[in-house]
Scaffold this motif. Structure first.
Motif, mmCIF file in Angstrom:
data_model
loop_
_atom_site.group_PDB
_atom_site.id
_atom_site.type_symbol
_atom_site.label_atom_id
_atom_site.label_comp_id
_atom_site.label_asym_id
_atom_site.label_seq_id
_atom_site.Cartn_x
_atom_site.Cartn_y
_atom_site.Cartn_z
ATOM 1 N N LYS A 73 33.290 30.431 51.823
ATOM 2 C CA LYS A 73 32.466 29.745 50.835
ATOM 3 C C LYS A 73 31.847 28.471 51.413
ATOM 4 O O LYS A 73 30.839 27.977 50.911
ATOM 5 C CB LYS A 73 33.299 29.376 49.601
ATOM 6 C CG LYS A 73 33.914 30.569 48.890
ATOM 7 C CD LYS A 73 32.839 31.460 48.304
ATOM 8 C CE LYS A 73 33.448 32.620 47.526
ATOM 9 N NZ LYS A 73 32.418 33.556 47.019
ATOM 10 N N LYS A 74 32.468 27.933 52.459
ATOM 11 C CA LYS A 74 31.981 26.731 53.142
ATOM 12 C C LYS A 74 31.888 27.036 54.628
ATOM 13 O O LYS A 74 32.614 27.883 55.155
ATOM 14 C CB LYS A 74 32.947 25.555 52.938
ATOM 15 C CG LYS A 74 33.096 25.095 51.500
ATOM 16 C CD LYS A 74 32.012 24.108 51.132
ATOM 17 C CE LYS A 74 32.237 23.493 49.764
ATOM 18 N NZ LYS A 74 31.166 22.529 49.407
ATOM 19 N N VAL A 75 31.012 26.326 55.314
ATOM 20 C CA VAL A 75 30.849 26.526 56.751
ATOM 21 C C VAL A 75 30.462 25.202 57.394
ATOM 22 O O VAL A 75 29.750 24.393 56.801
ATOM 23 C CB VAL A 75 29.789 27.614 57.032
ATOM 24 C CG1 VAL A 75 28.433 27.192 56.512
ATOM 25 C CG2 VAL A 75 29.740 27.956 58.510
ATOM 26 N N SER A 76 30.962 24.967 58.614
ATOM 27 C CA SER A 76 30.639 23.735 59.344
ATOM 28 C C SER A 76 29.334 23.927 60.107
ATOM 29 O O SER A 76 29.164 24.930 60.804
ATOM 30 C CB SER A 76 31.766 23.378 60.318
ATOM 31 O OG SER A 76 32.950 23.040 59.626
ATOM 32 N N VAL A 77 28.448 22.959 59.970
ATOM 33 C CA VAL A 77 27.137 23.040 60.634
ATOM 34 C C VAL A 77 26.784 21.693 61.240
ATOM 35 O O VAL A 77 27.358 20.662 60.897
ATOM 36 C CB VAL A 77 26.022 23.456 59.642
ATOM 37 C CG1 VAL A 77 26.276 24.837 59.085
ATOM 38 C CG2 VAL A 77 25.888 22.422 58.520
ATOM 39 N N LYS A 78 25.814 21.721 62.161
ATOM 40 C CA LYS A 78 25.231 20.513 62.718
ATOM 41 C C LYS A 78 23.921 20.236 61.978
ATOM 42 O O LYS A 78 23.112 21.145 61.816
ATOM 43 C CB LYS A 78 24.967 20.686 64.212
ATOM 44 C CG LYS A 78 26.210 20.952 65.033
ATOM 45 C CD LYS A 78 25.856 21.247 66.485
ATOM 46 C CE LYS A 78 27.082 21.605 67.293
ATOM 47 N NZ LYS A 78 26.747 21.944 68.699
#
Length: 209
Positions: free
Chosen positions: A182-187
């Motif tokens: 449901k969440k994701v780490s991004v730059k």
């Protein structure tokens, strides 16, 4: 000449930006941000990019000067002389139109000079405060596949802090990794409004491994 805050913030508080697209600048300088909403469309103007350009002082006209090679007229606040090498900070904004189908069309402006510097180092210092690279978590709307003949393509849709949803191509391995998240780490790259530093537009710059 337009001025902007040099105040630099860190931390995840910078990412609560969705509401910023709906607010006007409270300073004396006009903000890049502008939002118009109708029944079927939402039009927002946001800061899109900044760059540094080397130039040469041309003619001096009263308290102003022309900057070569484009002969752009600028205030001569640095007391430059004809022939001096200078560096200009330029910005570009974007008009984003979102229709009832939730698709967003982006129209970019031309580059506009907002400030000049005697050295490239001074210009880069200001640029670093206006374009900030950060890492954070965002909402993952979902992943999906498309098929054409024997080929399969994978995509992920994420929602940025500004509220805009973007689609990014991904490989099979990342598809399986994100399938149930449901969440994701991004730059992200935060492009700040030079007239109202607390207002910023976040742009996707990659996945965090």
């Amino acid at each position: 000449m337009k001025t902007y805050h040099k105040f630099f913030r860190t931390g995840l508080g910078l990412f609560l930006l969705a509401a910023l697209l709906l607010s006007a600048c409270s300073s004396n300088e006009p903000s890049v941000f502008d939002t118009t909403t109708s029944e079927d469309t939402n039009v927002s103007r946001v800061p899109w990019d900044y760059r540094i350009v080397e130039g040469t002082v041309g003619d001096l006209i009263g308290s102003d000067m022309t900057v070569l090679p484009d002969n752009e007229l600028m205030p001569n606040d640095g007391n430059y002389a004809t022939g001096d090498k200078i560096w200009s900070l330029q910005y570009m904004d974007a008009e984003m139109t979102t229709g009832a189908n939730q698709k967003t069309d982006v129209r970019l402006s031309s580059w506009d000079t907002i400030k000049t510097f005697k050295t490239q180092e001074e210009a880069k210092k200001d640029l670093a405060n206006l374009k900030v690279n950060v890492t954070t978590e965002v909402d993952l709307v979902g992943v999906y596949q498309t098929k054409y003949k024997d080929q399969t393509r994978d995509f992920a849709v994420v929602e940025l802090p500004s509220g805009n949803r973007i689609k990014q191509p991904i490989d099979d391995a990342r598809y399986k990794e994100l399938e149930k998240k449901k969440k994701v780490s991004v730059k992200l790259e935060e492009v700040h409004d030079f007239a109202d530093y607390d207002s910023a537009y976040a742009k996707f710059r990659g996945w965090v491994s």
